[in-house]
Design an enzyme around this catalytic site. Structure first.
Site, PDB file in Angstrom:
ATOM      1  N   GLU A  47       0.905  -1.401  -0.072  1.00  0.00           N
ATOM      2  CA  GLU A  47      -0.108  -0.052   0.082  1.00  0.00           C
ATOM      3  C   GLU A  47       0.990   1.218   0.024  1.00  0.00           C
ATOM      4  O   GLU A  47       2.147   1.189   0.388  1.00  0.00           O
ATOM      5  CB  GLU A  47      -0.965   0.028   1.292  1.00  0.00           C
ATOM      6  CG  GLU A  47      -2.049  -0.933   1.198  1.00  0.00           C
ATOM      7  CD  GLU A  47      -1.937  -1.983   2.004  1.00  0.00           C
ATOM      8  OE1 GLU A  47      -2.689  -3.043   1.903  1.00  0.00           O
ATOM      9  OE2 GLU A  47      -0.917  -2.098   2.716  1.00  0.00           O
ATOM     10  N   THR A  48       0.378   2.264  -0.461  1.00  0.00           N
ATOM     11  CA  THR A  48       0.881   3.676  -0.657  1.00  0.00           C
ATOM     12  C   THR A  48      -0.439   4.602   0.238  1.00  0.00           C
ATOM     13  O   THR A  48      -1.398   4.372  -0.327  1.00  0.00           O
ATOM     14  CB  THR A  48       1.289   4.150  -1.768  1.00  0.00           C
ATOM     15  OG1 THR A  48       2.265   3.251  -2.227  1.00  0.00           O
ATOM     16  CG2 THR A  48       1.615   5.678  -1.855  1.00  0.00           C
TER      17      THR A  48
END
Length: 301
Positions: A47-48
C-alpha cells in the site's frame, strides 16, 4: 510541474529491512485519483498512503490508501505508518490522530518507547467485527496450494470477516503447513468469478497457532489487487483477533494476540492485535506495532 515529498517506513518492525514497507505522501493536495493510483503502482508496495486535508476540521486528516491496483477503504499498516510519519514531523504531536477514511473514522494512537521517543502507533479499527459467508474448504485449499486436509475447522470454518476491510480467514493445521502455502492466481480468479461475495475483494488470510491460542503466525495473499503476498497485514490481523475473541468462552473478554507475519518472505513482522467483547456490545479490535524510517524523496508530476 508539481513536486510531492514522500517518506518510506518499515511498519510492524524495529529493524531496518524488516516489516511491511509503506510509502507516505504527507501532503497530497492536488493529486488526482488517477495520479494516486499510478504512484502506488510505481512504488509497487502493498500500500501507499496519501494525506489530504480533512472534510471535518475537527479531524486531523483524510487518508486515502492504494494498493498497486486499487484503492481500499481501510488497512492497518498504512495507518500505523502514516500516524508514525505525521507524529515525527510535528514538534508537539497529539496523543492520537483521527483520520477520515473510506471505512469511517480511524483513531491512531501514537506510541513512544521508554525514552519517550515516537516508535510506532496503535490503530483502532473503524468498524466492529462483521461476519459474512463461509467459504468452501476446497476453494481455500486450492487458492493456497494446499490439500483440504491442511485446513483446520476445529474452531471455525473459513469465513469472510471484517473490521473495515473483508478477508477470508482460515486456520491451517500447523506452522509447517502455513510455510508450504503458495498462492494460485487461477484459483483466486475462479473463486471471485463464481462467488459473488468474493468478486471485488478476495483477500485470503491464513494463520496457524504456535505455542498457544494467543501466539500465531499468519500469511496473507491478495493477488487480485496486486499483492501476491503481504509481509504484515494490520486489518487482517485485527479481523482475526476480533473473530477469535468472538469465539472465546465468556461474555466479557479482552484478549491480546502476538502475531508473526512475513517470515516466509524474509521480512519478519511483529504485530500486536487486540480485541474486546462484552455481553452488551459488538467486538472491537486494535492493531499496534513499531516502525522504522527508511527513505525520503521528492516526486515530480
Amino acid at each position: 510541474m508539481s513536486s510531492y515529498e514522500y517518506v518510506t517506513v518499515g511498519v510492524f518492525t524495529s529493524k531496518r529491512f524488516g516489516g511491511n514497507p509503506l510509502a507516505v505522501f504527507p501532503d497530497a493536495k492536488g493529486l488526482t485519483d488517477g495520479e494516486m493510483q499510478a504512484i502506488a503502482a510505481e512504488f509497487n508496495l502493498s500500500e501507499t498512503s496519501f494525506v489530504l486535508p480533512p472534510d471535518n476540521p475537527q479531524h486531523h486528516a483524510r487518508v486515502r490508501i492504494f494498493t498497486p491496483k486499487a484503492e481500499i477503504p481501510f488497512a492497518g499498516h498504512p495507518n500505523v505508518g502514516t500516524g508514525y510519519v505525521l507524529a515525527r514531523m510535528l514538534d508537539n504531536p497529539p496523543e492520537h490522530f483521527t483520520f477520515e477514511e473510506g471505512a469511517g473514522l480511524v483513531r491512531v494512537h501514537v506510541l513512544r518507547n521508554d525514552d519517550q521517543v515516537i516508535c510506532g502507533a496503535r490503530v483502532s479499527a473503524p468498524r466492529a467485527l462483521s461476519l459474512d459467508i463461509a467459504v468452501p474448504i476446497d476453494l481455500v485449499a486450492r487458492c493456497a496450494g494446499l490439500a483440504p486436509s491442511d485446513i483446520s475447522t476445529e474452531l471455525h470454518q473459513p469465513i469472510v470477516a471484517s473490521v473495515g476491510t473483508p478477508f477470508v480467514i482460515a486456520e491451517v493445521a500447523s506452522v509447517d503447513v502455513l510455510a508450504r502455502a503458495r498462492p494460485d492466481l487461477a484459483a483466486f480468479r475462479d473463486g471471485a468469478r463464481h462467488i459473488a461475495e468474493l468478486s471485488e475483494r478476495f483477500n485470503l488470510h491464513l494463520y496457524a497457532r504456535k505455542d498457544d491460542f494467543l501466539h500465531l503466525r499468519a500469511r496473507m495473499f491478495a493477488p487480485l489487487i496486486g499483492v501476491l503476498e503481504d509481509p504484515a497485514t494490520g486489518a487482517a490481523n485485527a479481523a482475526l483477533a476480533a473473530l477469535l475473541t468472538s469465539l472465546a468462552p465468556g461474555e466479557n473478554v479482552d484478549l491480546h494476540y502476538e502475531i508473526e507475519q512475513g517470515i516466509e518472505m524474509g521480512r519478519p513482522s511483529q504485530i500486536i492485535a487486540s480485541a474486546r467483547k462484552t455481553g452488551e456490545g459488538p467486538v472491537l479490535a486494535t492493531v499496534a506495532g513499531n516502525c522504522v524510517p527508511m527513505m525520503r524523496g521528492t516526486l515530480d508530476i
